[in-house]
Enzyme design. Structure first.
Site, PDB file in Angstrom:
ATOM      1  N   ASP A 198      -7.552  36.856   4.136  1.00 56.42           N
ATOM      2  CA  ASP A 198      -7.967  38.471   3.750  1.00 56.42           C
ATOM      3  C   ASP A 198      -6.622  39.176   4.469  1.00 56.42           C
ATOM      4  OD1 ASP A 198      -9.233  39.918   1.856  1.00 56.42           O
ATOM      5  OD2 ASP A 198      -8.718  41.391   3.767  1.00 56.42           O
ATOM      6  N   THR A 199      -5.805  39.856   3.775  1.00 61.22           N
ATOM      7  CA  THR A 199      -4.619  40.596   4.203  1.00 61.22           C
ATOM      8  C   THR A 199      -4.898  42.129   3.493  1.00 61.22           C
ATOM      9  OG1 THR A 199      -3.073  38.872   4.037  1.00 61.22           O
ATOM     10  CG2 THR A 199      -2.206  40.983   4.144  1.00 61.22           C
TER      11      THR A 199
END
Length: 195
Positions: free
Chosen positions: A72-73
């Protein structure tokens, strides 16, 4: 071979870059920060929840068990998480808030084998060049910002908006390769042995 619980073509390209064979699994989760949750905790929680959701999909489809990777960014300005823009106007507003400023790009990865899950966080500081609304609108018109956290992609046209970075370039793209290789090695997977 691993499973990749991500639809991101950029993450797929990065895994191929380091020679990790993978099978993609599609799973969806709600990505909503909890009240008073720090950006670091949020990104790590999302990566872990995506790994758990991917593992559930794998089991439901009766697929062979292999380590599963998710990520996840988030783009973080101060303590505010900038997600993917909902529309071109919001993309412009996000970009202008980043113009001339430094922000953090946080990417968490999670790897699970159903018995253990390891989560690692990579944080990179990104300094944006100053730019005006006309440049932001021109960039938004390319269509590139629509599916990017913070409304830009450093690996594409958005690179011209970036003055410098301090940290992991691949982490800004969406998969910090050094951390990914370290965690995968704890599951017996070494990138260069796959080449």
């Amino acid at each position: 071979m691993i499973y990749l619980a991500s639809q991101s073509p950029r993450r797929q390209e990065l895994l191929k870059q380091i020679g990790i064979p993978f099978q993609q699994l599609v799973c969806e989760i709600d990505e909503i920060p909890e009240v008073d949750e720090s950006p670091e905790d949020y990104v790590c929680r999302m990566a872990k929840e995506k790994a758990q959701a991917g593992w559930t999909v794998m089991k439901a489809r009766d697929l062979p068990e292999m380590p599963l990777l998710s990520a996840d960014t988030s783009v973080v300005m101060g303590s505010k998480i900038l997600g993917k823009p909902d529309n071109p106007e919001q993309a412009c507003d996000m970009l202008l808030s980043l113009s001339g400023n430094c922000h953090a790009v946080m990417t968490a990865i999670a790897v699970t084998n159903g018995h253990k899950t390891i989560v690692r966080l990579s944080t990179t500081q990104v300094q944006m060049t100053p730019f005006d609304r006309a440049r932001a609108e021109a960039y938004v018109a390319t269509g590139e910002p629509s599916d990017k956290a913070g409304a830009y992609g450093i690996q594409g046209y958005g690179a011209i908006l970036v003055e410098s970075i301090r940290g992991s370039y691949s982490g800004v793209v969406g998969l910090p390769l050094q951390e990914t290789a370290d965690v995968l090695s704890e599951f017996g997977i070494t990138p260069w042995h796959s080449l």
